[in-house]
Write an enzyme that holds these catalytic residues in place. Structure first.
Site: not given
Ligand code: NAP
Length: 291
Positions: A52, A96, A119
């Protein structure tokens, strides 16, 4: 058979994002900034976060990594997240997953500001997604939609089987594809581990989106001629012929299904690369909303 080249399409998306960043720089607008929160030293999580950050560099985003020891307490992590929430330099961030077992994942995701939740996992954004209101879509379903649209695959009135009902892939993609949107209007069935007659459901489907994580589960004799397979699964299987000793495969047995499909996403190189591209697209959106 046409291979849906997720790698190539993700590069197109990243190039478009890069052009938007250049445009922002020319107009003295803020450069998008994506942050990642990483807890512990799980190898795959570290790899995902690195990818990322690498993608951020590629498109000209700023990026930050907030790394914490696996011993961090839930309330300490919540404190750190609240600091990121009020950091005006950061437009969007991800936590994460998975988190250590001692930390309640839901409590943490609920703390992420919905305005920075690139997200799309916060209940407010998830609810908006389910209601069809513009918001940050979870990256993997958004990537699947982008692939479908860019390949001009029309799902209107098609029988679409989603295998898997996880919060991050199966559930949201099944909701999105049934909506009355340009990319949707499919007749969607959701299957899971308690479903009977999966083979029959597959044989009746025009499009199969599989997100179960069982290597090469879908065989050629389970699908009908001319169908489309979007393979989200990523599994590692032993492979003595490879230097690493393993290879990455999807939920579909590529060899046997490719003889029958019209379209298929390969693994690797299908849905996977799109996920990061869509995360960056969400970050650009979060940044633009603050202009
Ligand atoms: P998950 O949370 O483990 O969910 C798996 C789903 O598959 C569950 O709903 C489960 O049913 C269902 N399932 C398991 N065995 C089944 C069977 N025999 N028949 C029918 N359904 C079955 O997984 P996930 O997070 O959605 O991920 C799924 C796969 O996609 C994994 O391989 C993951 O690595 C991959 N993935 C890829 C990307 C990408 O960017 N390409 C992103 C995310 C995930 P129950 O609900 O009944 O347990």
């Amino acid at each position: 058979m046409k291979i849906i080249d997720g790698k190539k399409i993700s590069i197109e998306v990243l190039d478009e994002i890069k052009a938007s960043v250049s445009h922002r720089v020319e107009n003295n607008l803020k450069i998008p900034h994506l942050a990642a929160v990483l807890v512990g030293d799980d190898g795959p999580s570290q790899t995902y976060v690195n990818s990322k950050i690498k993608a951020c560099n590629r498109v000209g985003f700023q990026s930050s990594l907030f790394k914490f020891d696996k011993s961090i307490l839930e309330n300490e992590l919540i404190n750190e997240i609240q600091k990121i929430n009020i950091n005006n330099n950061i437009d969007g961030f991800i936590v994460q997953l998975p988190l250590p077992n001692e930390i309640n994942q839901e409590n943490i995701l609920n703390e992420v500001s919905p305005y920075k939740d690139v997200d799309g996992f916060h209940p407010i954004n998830y609810g908006k997604m389910a209601l069809g209101i513009d918001t940050f879509l979870p990256a993997t379903p958004a990537g699947i939609i982008e692939l479908i649209q860019r390949c001009n695959i029309d799902l209107k009135s098609k029988k679409c089987l989603v295998i898997g009902r996880s919060q991050i892939v199966g559930r949201p993609i099944s909701i999105l594809l049934s909506q009355n949107k340009i990319f949707g209007n499919a007749t969607v069935t959701v299957a899971h581990s308690k479903s009977d007659n999966l083979k029959q459901l597959c044989l009746e489907s025009d499009v199969i989106i599989s997100a179960i994580g069982i290597p090469e589960f879908i065989k050629g004799d389970m699908i009908k001629l001319g169908s489309t397979i979007i393979d989200v699964g990523i599994s590692r299987v032993d492979d003595n012929s490879s230097e690493k000793g393993y290879k990455i495969v999807g939920d579909a047995d590529f060899k046997s299904v490719s003889e029958k499909v019209d379209y298929i996403t390969p693994v690797p190189g299908g849905v996977g690369p799109m996920t990061i591209a869509m995360l960056l697209k969400n970050t650009l959106k979060a940044c633009s909303l603050n202009d």
